[in-house]
Design a protein around this motif. Structure first.
Motif, PDB file in Angstrom:
ATOM      1  N   SER A   1       0.834  -1.208   0.000  1.00 35.06           N
ATOM      2  CA  SER A   1       0.000   0.000   0.000  1.00 35.06           C
ATOM      3  C   SER A   1       0.862   1.249   0.000  1.00 35.06           C
ATOM      4  O   SER A   1       0.569   2.225  -0.710  1.00 35.06           O
ATOM      5  CB  SER A   1      -0.911   0.034   1.230  1.00 35.06           C
ATOM      6  OG  SER A   1      -1.814  -1.025   1.191  1.00 35.06           O
TER       7      SER A   1
ATOM      8  N   ASP B   1      -5.354  -0.335  -4.970  1.00 38.06           N
ATOM      9  CA  ASP B   1      -4.838  -0.904  -3.732  1.00 38.06           C
ATOM     10  C   ASP B   1      -5.856  -1.886  -3.159  1.00 38.06           C
ATOM     11  O   ASP B   1      -6.815  -1.489  -2.512  1.00 38.06           O
ATOM     12  CB  ASP B   1      -4.531   0.198  -2.714  1.00 38.06           C
ATOM     13  CG  ASP B   1      -3.812  -0.347  -1.484  1.00 38.06           C
ATOM     14  OD1 ASP B   1      -3.486  -1.551  -1.471  1.00 38.06           O
ATOM     15  OD2 ASP B   1      -3.588   0.433  -0.546  1.00 38.06           O
ATOM     16  N   GLU B   2      -5.654  -3.147  -3.415  1.00 38.34           N
ATOM     17  CA  GLU B   2      -6.550  -4.222  -2.968  1.00 38.34           C
ATOM     18  C   GLU B   2      -8.015  -3.882  -3.229  1.00 38.34           C
ATOM     19  O   GLU B   2      -8.829  -3.842  -2.300  1.00 38.34           O
ATOM     20  CB  GLU B   2      -6.323  -4.505  -1.478  1.00 38.34           C
ATOM     21  CG  GLU B   2      -4.882  -4.893  -1.194  1.00 38.34           C
ATOM     22  CD  GLU B   2      -4.749  -5.736   0.076  1.00 38.34           C
ATOM     23  OE1 GLU B   2      -5.712  -6.422   0.428  1.00 38.34           O
ATOM     24  OE2 GLU B   2      -3.671  -5.715   0.677  1.00 38.34           O
TER      25      GLU B   2
HETATM   26 MG    MG Z   1      -2.249  -2.628   2.071  1.00 38.51          MG
END
Ligand code: MG
Ligand code: ATP
Lengths: 254, 215
Positions: free
Chosen positions: A53, A173-174
């Motif tokens: 991240s 991000d995810e």
């Molecule tokens: Mg993360």
């Protein structure tokens, strides 16, 4: 690899060189060197806490770095102010928690930045927004508020919101980690569609299927370092490092 | 009822002035209070300290003292001359904005940071993020305490009567000179305030209903 093969010596869309980042004493990014050519889809994998991240957020300076250089489309990241805002407008970002503006309808979420930042007229922005919502398959939800949509629909709205700025590159991000399992696929399909249309993408995800299907390249991180940087096929069939083997062992047995 | 109808002009003038005081200092307090809240959440340490200092000093000073300052000490500073009415508005605004600031700030803290981050990631500047994403949601979440502050302001306007502003708080003394029944006079003044507060609460209900859709 793909678009970089052209005859023009275009700069990479993203370039990070010697990037270090600390949270207090914690060294979260260690000498990161990576280039993402225009049109390429890079999937970033790694165990929790490995700095994925932070890497993603460093690219549009949501996290400032301690040393090293980051360039987007050949231009170094500006420090603050208008120039930084201008760069962020060109870099789309999609978050794990969607982060839609909850007091605005879906279509207003999408038109906000084109109107406020790109100074498009309301009518022009709305027309483009409806086309984008149609592209991600939620045009019929345009007048609803975020809380009235399912997680998968919210995330597709967030993708449309980012695309409305016509970004040069998209960071994810995810994007599917907060979704119920039955909604993961619709979001991955939307992203695969973008990849097919030639968008430059950096995607942090645990979805191995997406990495195999859509990625040109897999970057594996551990403890703030880039440990492997290879093609999906190489990475999944013949990982070189022990840490990658260990990681794949845990993920694939699930 | 005769007390009311025989002196309708006094009641009307008094409450008209009260409403003027309330509207001017209400708008002033909302603007100044919001600006102070922005200072208190700013990334610049000096701004944050300035905001904190203001709130600490003003919130701990009795309103009457604030009035006394602007009525008697401020003119000695030889700055812009203020009418009695404007003096009262300034005192009320300075005082109320410290409370509004804290209400707005608590509202800002209810807005998920992810939304502000998403707005920054889209290229919005600090002011745009606050103005279009954070503050509108902050106001929605603090509507009830905000209305309580405005109701307190409405009642605080009666202190201006002690400083030569002929608002509703002065109706009693005028009518006592005309020899009217003081108890009845006060009851009518109180009813006037209750009516004004009811208007405010109905505004609150309307806004709550409209904003509840967006959640
Ligand atoms: Mg993360
Ligand atoms: N704002 C912060 N302040 C202090 N430490 C932080 C902060 N954000 C992240 N960290 C730490 O930095 C390290 C890297 O975090 P990061 O979020 O980049 O990991 P990640 O690879 O994305 O993990 P996950 O898969 O759990 O999302 C972790 O040890 C984390 O605890």
């Amino acid at each position: 690899m793909t678009a970089a093969e052209g005859s023009l010596p275009t700069p990479p869309m993203i370039r990070m060189a010697g990037v270090d980042k600390y949270f207090g004493q914690l060294h979260v990014l260690r000498d990161i060197n990576i280039e993402v050519p225009s049109g390429q889809v890079v999937v970033v994998l790694g165990p929790s806490g490995s700095g994925k991240s932070t890497l993603c957020r460093a690219i549009n300076r949501l996290e400032p770095i301690n040393s090293g250089t980051i360039e987007v489309d050949g231009k170094p990241l500006p420090a603050e102010g208008k120039a930084l805002a201008g760069l962020r407008a060109d870099v789309g970002m999609v978050f794990q928690q969607f982060n839609l503006f909850s007091h605005k309808t879906i279509v207003d979420n999408v038109t906000l930045a084109p109107v406020k930042v790109r100074k498009q007229s309301a009518a022009e922005a709305k027309k483009a927004a409806m086309a984008l919502l149609d592209r991600v398959g939620i045009a019929n939800q345009a007048e609803k508020y975020p809380a009235q949509l399912s997680g998968g629909q919210q995330q597709r709205a967030a993708i449309a919101r980012a695309l409305a700025m016509q970004p040069k590159v998209m960071l994810f991000d995810e994007p599917t980690s907060a979704l119920d399992p039955e909604m993961v696929q619709e979001v991955l399909d939307t992203m695969a569609g973008l990849a097919k249309d030639g968008m430059t993408m950096l995607v942090v995800t645990h979805e191995m299927g997406f990495a195999r299907r859509a990625a040109h390249r897999v970057v594996f991180m551990a403890d703030g370092e880039i440990v492997e940087d290879s093609t999906p096929n190489e990475f999944f069939t013949a990982p070189k490092s022990d840490r990658a083997k260990d990681f794949l062992g845990k993920i694939l047995t699930h | 009822m005769d007390v009311l109808f025989d002196n309708l002009d006094v009641f009307a003038n008094g409450f008209y002035t009260t409403i003027q005081l309330f509207v001017v200092s209400g708008i002033g307090s909302l603007i100044l209070g919001t600006a102070l809240a922005m200072l208190r959440v700013s990334p610049v340490p000096v701004f944050r300290s300035a905001g904190t200092l203001y709130v600490t000093i003003v919130r701990n000073t009795p309103l009457t003292l604030v009035f006394l300052f602007f009525a008697f000490a401020y003119p000695r500073l030889d700055m812009v001359d203020l009418s009695f009415f404007m003096t009262a508005c300034v005192a009320l605004t300075v005082y109320t904005s410290a409370f509004i600031c804290e209400v707005v700030r608590s509202g800002i803290n209810t807005v998920p940071v992810g939304q502000a981050e998403a707005a920054r990631a889209l290229g919005l500047g600090f002011g745009q993020v606050l103005g279009t994403i954070v503050l509108p949601q902050a106001f929605r979440s603090v509507l009830p305490p905000m209305m309580s502050m405005l109701i307190a302001l409405l009642k605080n306007t009666t202190i201006a009567a002690g400083f030569s502003v002929a608002e509703a708080g002065q109706i009693r003394s005028i009518l006592s000179e005309r020899g009217e029944n003081q108890l009845l006079t006060l009851i009518f003044v109180a009813v006037g305030f209750i009516l004004l507060v009811m208007i405010l609460t109905s505004v609150q209900r309307t806004l709550e209903k409209r904003w509840s859709v967006a959640r």
